[in-house]
Scaffold this motif. Structure first.
Motif, PDB file in Angstrom:
ATOM      1  N   ASP A 204      30.737  16.111  -7.312  1.00  9.93           N
ATOM      2  CA  ASP A 204      29.890  15.497  -6.290  1.00  9.93           C
ATOM      3  C   ASP A 204      28.526  16.177  -6.228  1.00  9.93           C
ATOM      4  O   ASP A 204      27.489  15.517  -6.066  1.00  9.93           O
ATOM      5  N   ILE A 205      28.482  17.516  -6.393  1.00  6.76           N
ATOM      6  CA  ILE A 205      27.201  18.247  -6.374  1.00  6.76           C
ATOM      7  C   ILE A 205      26.342  17.847  -7.567  1.00  6.76           C
ATOM      8  O   ILE A 205      25.129  17.612  -7.430  1.00  6.76           O
ATOM      9  N   ALA A 206      26.940  17.746  -8.742  1.00  9.13           N
ATOM     10  CA  ALA A 206      26.180  17.355  -9.937  1.00  9.13           C
ATOM     11  C   ALA A 206      25.620  15.949  -9.781  1.00  9.13           C
ATOM     12  O   ALA A 206      24.456  15.686 -10.119  1.00  9.13           O
ATOM     13  N   ARG A 207      26.435  15.016  -9.246  1.00 11.71           N
ATOM     14  CA  ARG A 207      25.942  13.647  -9.040  1.00 11.71           C
ATOM     15  C   ARG A 207      24.815  13.616  -8.018  1.00 11.71           C
ATOM     16  O   ARG A 207      23.833  12.863  -8.166  1.00 11.71           O
ATOM     17  N   ALA A 208      24.910  14.446  -6.989  1.00  9.99           N
ATOM     18  CA  ALA A 208      23.860  14.479  -5.956  1.00  9.99           C
ATOM     19  C   ALA A 208      22.536  14.977  -6.539  1.00  9.99           C
ATOM     20  O   ALA A 208      21.456  14.479  -6.188  1.00  9.99           O
ATOM     21  N   ILE A 209      22.586  15.965  -7.433  1.00  6.07           N
ATOM     22  CA  ILE A 209      21.355  16.468  -8.064  1.00  6.07           C
ATOM     23  C   ILE A 209      20.723  15.390  -8.930  1.00  6.07           C
ATOM     24  O   ILE A 209      19.513  15.139  -8.871  1.00  6.07           O
ATOM     25  N   ILE A 210      21.543  14.728  -9.761  1.00  3.91           N
ATOM     26  CA  ILE A 210      21.020  13.686 -10.657  1.00  3.91           C
ATOM     27  C   ILE A 210      20.484  12.504  -9.850  1.00  3.91           C
ATOM     28  O   ILE A 210      19.486  11.875 -10.221  1.00  3.91           O
ATOM     29  N   ARG A 211      21.117  12.207  -8.712  1.00  2.00           N
ATOM     30  CA  ARG A 211      20.724  11.053  -7.906  1.00  2.00           C
ATOM     31  C   ARG A 211      19.327  11.204  -7.315  1.00  2.00           C
ATOM     32  O   ARG A 211      18.581  10.228  -7.179  1.00  2.00           O
ATOM     33  N   VAL A 212      18.918  12.423  -7.003  1.00  2.00           N
ATOM     34  CA  VAL A 212      17.659  12.623  -6.291  1.00  2.00           C
ATOM     35  C   VAL A 212      16.552  13.190  -7.180  1.00  2.00           C
ATOM     36  O   VAL A 212      15.390  13.250  -6.761  1.00  2.00           O
ATOM     37  N   GLN A 213      16.860  13.600  -8.422  1.00  5.66           N
ATOM     38  CA  GLN A 213      15.890  14.360  -9.221  1.00  5.66           C
ATOM     39  C   GLN A 213      14.639  13.567  -9.600  1.00  5.66           C
ATOM     40  O   GLN A 213      13.580  14.158  -9.822  1.00  5.66           O
ATOM     41  N   ASP A 214      14.729  12.237  -9.680  1.00  4.47           N
ATOM     42  CA  ASP A 214      13.562  11.429 -10.066  1.00  4.47           C
ATOM     43  C   ASP A 214      12.734  10.985  -8.870  1.00  4.47           C
ATOM     44  O   ASP A 214      11.731  10.282  -9.051  1.00  4.47           O
ATOM     45  N   MET A 215      13.101  11.387  -7.678  1.00  2.69           N
ATOM     46  CA  MET A 215      12.388  10.925  -6.479  1.00  2.69           C
ATOM     47  C   MET A 215      11.609  12.026  -5.774  1.00  2.69           C
ATOM     48  O   MET A 215      10.914  11.760  -4.798  1.00  2.69           O
ATOM     49  N   VAL A 216      11.732  13.271  -6.240  1.00  5.55           N
ATOM     50  CA  VAL A 216      11.156  14.391  -5.495  1.00  5.55           C
ATOM     51  C   VAL A 216      10.358  15.293  -6.441  1.00  5.55           C
ATOM     52  O   VAL A 216      10.394  15.138  -7.660  1.00  5.55           O
ATOM     53  N   ASP A 217       9.640  16.250  -5.839  1.00  7.22           N
ATOM     54  CA  ASP A 217       8.864  17.231  -6.602  1.00  7.22           C
ATOM     55  C   ASP A 217       9.632  18.537  -6.805  1.00  7.22           C
ATOM     56  O   ASP A 217       9.330  19.293  -7.729  1.00  7.22           O
ATOM     57  N   VAL A 218      10.580  18.823  -5.949  1.00  4.18           N
ATOM     58  CA  VAL A 218      11.383  20.038  -6.050  1.00  4.18           C
ATOM     59  C   VAL A 218      12.702  19.787  -5.325  1.00  4.18           C
ATOM     60  O   VAL A 218      12.767  18.940  -4.417  1.00  4.18           O
ATOM     61  N   ILE A 219      13.768  20.488  -5.764  1.00  9.66           N
ATOM     62  CA  ILE A 219      15.095  20.280  -5.183  1.00  9.66           C
ATOM     63  C   ILE A 219      15.626  21.614  -4.662  1.00  9.66           C
ATOM     64  O   ILE A 219      15.518  22.641  -5.341  1.00  9.66           O
ATOM     65  N   ILE A 220      16.229  21.568  -3.455  1.00 11.07           N
ATOM     66  CA  ILE A 220      16.932  22.720  -2.895  1.00 11.07           C
ATOM     67  C   ILE A 220      18.422  22.410  -2.929  1.00 11.07           C
ATOM     68  O   ILE A 220      18.866  21.408  -2.354  1.00 11.07           O
ATOM     69  N   VAL A 221      19.187  23.251  -3.643  1.00  5.91           N
ATOM     70  CA  VAL A 221      20.645  23.128  -3.673  1.00  5.91           C
ATOM     71  C   VAL A 221      21.199  24.263  -2.819  1.00  5.91           C
ATOM     72  O   VAL A 221      21.012  25.439  -3.156  1.00  5.91           O
ATOM     73  N   GLY A 222      21.874  23.911  -1.710  1.00  9.34           N
ATOM     74  CA  GLY A 222      22.285  24.993  -0.820  1.00  9.34           C
ATOM     75  C   GLY A 222      23.534  24.677  -0.029  1.00  9.34           C
ATOM     76  O   GLY A 222      23.975  23.535   0.068  1.00  9.34           O
TER      77      GLY A 222
END
Length: 472
Positions: A204-222
């Motif tokens: 679920d965490i991996a899918r969440a990262i891939i789902r949002v990576q093309d819409m933002v400038d930076v990602i916080i995984v926490g």
């Protein structure tokens, strides 16, 4: 058996109360005391327990607190443990998270806190835990692929417009991040909700990262703090691969500062807490405003200094271009030019005089070394010298010729007196055979043909007899 009897008596008392008066209301202390008596059953006293150490903490007093965990059929069981200082000093190894151990002790109930724990008196290591070994194997594989290399890490943008947050939608992490970002430098936050613990949390965490990576400038995984088991999903290869292949920088804020997962090692930036991740993601608005104000002041001061300097330059030019000032400057320049002209003329005359003197000197030196003048001056003396040398050479040659002629005549007389012709004239002859001169009778044998050389010719002869004169 006394404890069991007491529990049976307590149960019988409860049953009697229930039959007579209905449900019984007990005090908390009574319930806690009954639980303690149940846990103090002999089957839970002086036992060995095998498990994996998690959440290990060493208290300043010397006591050790941790949990023993085990996974069976995808379900995890955890037992809280404690080793008092008096027993911890006798351990012959240093406990740590992930170690598989065998612990000896008894189950006890802490009545003030309402929780039970395994009080350990002896503990021995039995090998690394399954999860620790699995994570170590993953770490080596990822390190070999270069996923932890510093060369591939990127810096987050200084002013991100959209920030993706991969965490639980119900936890405190998203609220902390929103509060920090709203206070520091407001930006659009896009939440990509995910499970942060559980058997399938890593997918679920991996899918969440891939789902949002093309819409933002930076990602916080926490996620917030948790036990060693709670953070296990963030060590899974699929989560780490999603972070490594993400096209935008990733900031990891998993657990507390002491918790280090493989996701922290692979992320572009590792933060100690989610709030710290939010601080690293955006600048401080107050600091930026202060910096802008300071920069504005510096620019204003520089502009004012430039304006004052330009005004002074303009006033100077205007003063220099005024008619009286201009005429005065022209006269000064004319006088300076006339003085310079005089100095140049004097210098030119002096230079000319020095050049003429040098030229005359050089001409005299050249005339003194002129070959024609030299020959005219030296030729008569050289002719007389050559005539004298010629006479002396002629006399020396004549004297030398006469001396050599006399020596030659003397040598000719000696050669004639001592030569073979004189010997032949005296009656001697020369005997030879086959071109070899015969000097001894030993070289002659009867019948041998010889040649006799005389004064006026030669004669061939044959030896008939050889006489050896022993006196000769």
């Amino acid at each position: 058996m006394k404890i069991i009897d007491q529990v049976i008596m307590d149960q019988a008392t409860l049953d009697n109360w229930t039959k007579k008066e209905g449900p019984v209301t007990l005090r908390v202390s009574e319930v806690s005391r009954m639980i303690a008596r149940l846990l103090e059953d002999t089957s839970l006293q002086n036992i060995w327990i095998t498990g994996e150490i998690t959440n290990f903490k060493r208290h300043s007093s010397g006591h050790l607190y941790f949990s023993l965990s085990e996974q069976v059929a995808g379900k995890e069981s955890v037992v809280s443990c404690a080793i008092w200082k008096s027993a911890a000093r006798y351990l012959d190894f240093t406990p740590d998270d992930g170690m598989e151990v065998r612990a000896y002790g008894s189950i006890s109930h802490y009545e003030p806190g309402g929780r039970y724990s395994f009080q350990i008196t002896q503990m021995r290591p039995s090998g690394a835990g399954e999860r620790a070994l699995l994570i170590e194997g993953w770490r080596r594989e990822m390190a070999a692929k270069g996923w932890f290399s510093l060369d591939r890490k990127r810096s987050p943008p200084k002013y991100p417009v959209r920030i993706g947050v991969v965490t639980s939608s119900t936890g405190a992490v998203i609220h902390d991040i929103r509060n920090v970002i709203s206070k520091r430098f407001p930006a659009e936050i896009i939440l990509s909700p995910t499970m942060v613990q559980g058997a399938s949390a890593h997918e679920d965490i991996a899918r969440a990262i891939i789902r949002v990576q093309d819409m933002v400038d930076v990602i916080i995984v926490g996620r917030g703090g948790g036990s060693y088991e709670d953070l296990f999903a963030f060590n899974h290869p699929c989560v780490v691969e999603a972070i490594v292949t993400c096209p935008v920088p990733v900031i990891a804020a998993i657990g507390h500062e002491v918790d280090i997962t493989l996701a922290d090692l692979a992320a572009d930036v590792s933060a100690s807490t989610p709030s710290h991740a939010a601080e690293q993601c955006v600048p401080d608005r107050e600091s930026e405003l202060d910096a802008l104000t300071h920069l504005r002041k510096r620019i204003f001061l520089q502009l004012m200094n430039r304006l004052e300097s330009a005004q002074e330059d303009l006033n100077g030019i205007r003063d220099r271009l005024s008619s009286p000032r201009l005429l005065r400057e022209v006269r000064i320049r004319q006088e300076a030019l006339a003085d310079l002209t005089d100095r140049m003329e004097r210098g030119a005359h002096g230079l000319k005089d020095r050049a003429q003197s040098s030229l005359a000197e050089i001409r005299g030196r050249l005339e003194g070394r002129n070959p024609l003048v030299f020959m005219r001056r030296e030729l008569p003396e050289r002719k007389n010298f050559l005539a004298e040398i010629k006479g002396r050479l002629s006399c020396a040659v004549q004297v030398r010729l006469q001396a050599e002629r006399a020596k030659l005549t003397s040598l000719s007389a000696i050669l004639k007196a001592r030569g073979p012709e004189a010997l032949f004239q005296a009656g001697y002859c020369m005997v030879s055979s086959a071109g070899t001169v015969i000097r001894s009778c030993n070289e002659l044998t009867p019948g041998k043909t010889v040649t006799i050389r005389l004064t006026d010719g030669t004669a061939d002869a044959a030896i008939t007899q050889v006489y050896h004169d022993k006196k000769v």
